[in-house]
Design a protein around this motif. Structure first.
Motif, short mmCIF file in Angstrom:
data_model
loop_
_atom_site.label_atom_id
_atom_site.label_comp_id
_atom_site.label_asym_id
_atom_site.label_seq_id
_atom_site.Cartn_x
_atom_site.Cartn_y
_atom_site.Cartn_z
N VAL A 111 2.67 -6.00 1.93
CA VAL A 111 1.36 -6.59 2.19
C VAL A 111 0.50 -6.43 0.94
N PRO A 113 -3.21 -6.49 0.20
CA PRO A 113 -4.55 -6.60 0.76
C PRO A 113 -5.47 -7.39 -0.15
N LYS A 114 -6.39 -8.16 0.45
CA LYS A 114 -7.27 -9.01 -0.35
C LYS A 114 -8.46 -8.26 -0.92
N ASP A 115 -8.78 -7.09 -0.34
CA ASP A 115 -9.90 -6.31 -0.85
C ASP A 115 -9.71 -4.84 -0.50
N GLU A 118 -9.50 -4.00 3.33
CA GLU A 118 -8.19 -4.30 3.91
C GLU A 118 -7.16 -3.28 3.44
N ALA A 119 -7.28 -2.84 2.20
CA ALA A 119 -6.37 -1.82 1.68
C ALA A 119 -6.56 -0.51 2.44
N ASN A 122 -4.99 -0.76 5.82
CA ASN A 122 -3.55 -0.67 5.69
C ASN A 122 -3.11 0.78 5.49
N THR A 127 0.70 -2.09 8.88
CA THR A 127 0.80 -3.42 9.47
C THR A 127 1.25 -3.33 10.92
N CYS A 142 1.62 -0.14 -2.46
CA CYS A 142 1.45 -1.58 -2.37
C CYS A 142 1.68 -2.15 -3.76
N CYS A 145 -1.23 -4.74 -6.16
CA CYS A 145 -2.59 -4.56 -5.65
C CYS A 145 -3.55 -4.28 -6.80
N TYR A 147 -7.86 -4.19 -7.38
CA TYR A 147 -9.17 -4.32 -6.74
C TYR A 147 -10.24 -4.25 -7.80
#
Length: 148
Positions: A111, A113-115, A118-119, A122, A127, A142, A145, A147
């Motif tokens: 996965v 994460p978009k930000d 979300e991280a 997670n 998930t 991850c 990743c 940020y």
């Protein structure tokens, strides 16, 4: 069933558990005398081999038997479910013992994460596939990743 959780430490633990694509892997990290059995290069090679093996099956297949969603249940419900799973077969009991007895658990997530929020989510619960939160030390990795 006990109403209180306990923290148990296995002073004889010598292995690391790796969770990847809803599958459990483990490797020996220490000799019984506590000396390290693997180099950084060995660990890298082991993780690459695990990644290659784990991707042989699609997540849709491996998630059919994933336990992570159960660990998000209220504690008493998870404890009851875990007891049933453990008593169902010697294989299940052994798998849970391997996870419980690990030096630590390394979770490799695909996965991205978009930000940061979300991280963080997670890291807390993954998930919901195969994330054992029963282990005292649980690291998540991850790939890709970044940020800002």
């Amino acid at each position: 069933m006990n109403d209180k959780d306990t923290v148990a430490v296995n002073p004889d633990s010598t292995h690391v558990v790796v969770l990847e694509n809803n599958q459990i892997y483990f490797f020996q990290a220490l000799w019984p005398d506590g000396k390290v059995t693997v180099s950084e290069e060995d660990i890298y090679d082991i993780l690459i081999a695990i990644k290659a093996d784990a991707t042989k099956l699609k997540p849709e297949v491996t998630s059919r038997n994933a336990l992570g969603v159960l660990t998000t249940l209220p504690r008493r419900e998870w404890a009851a479910a875990r007891n049933i799973i453990q008593k169902h077969s010697a294989h299940n009991a052994t798998a849970l013992d391997i996870v419980d007895g690990a030096l630590f658990v390394l979770c490799i997530d695909d996965v991205v994460p978009k930000d940061i929020s979300e991280a963080a989510a997670n890291m807390l619960h993954g998930t919901y596939n195969l994330r054992s939160e029963d282990n005292l030390i649980d690291y998540q990795v991850c790939f890709e990743c970044v940020y800002v």
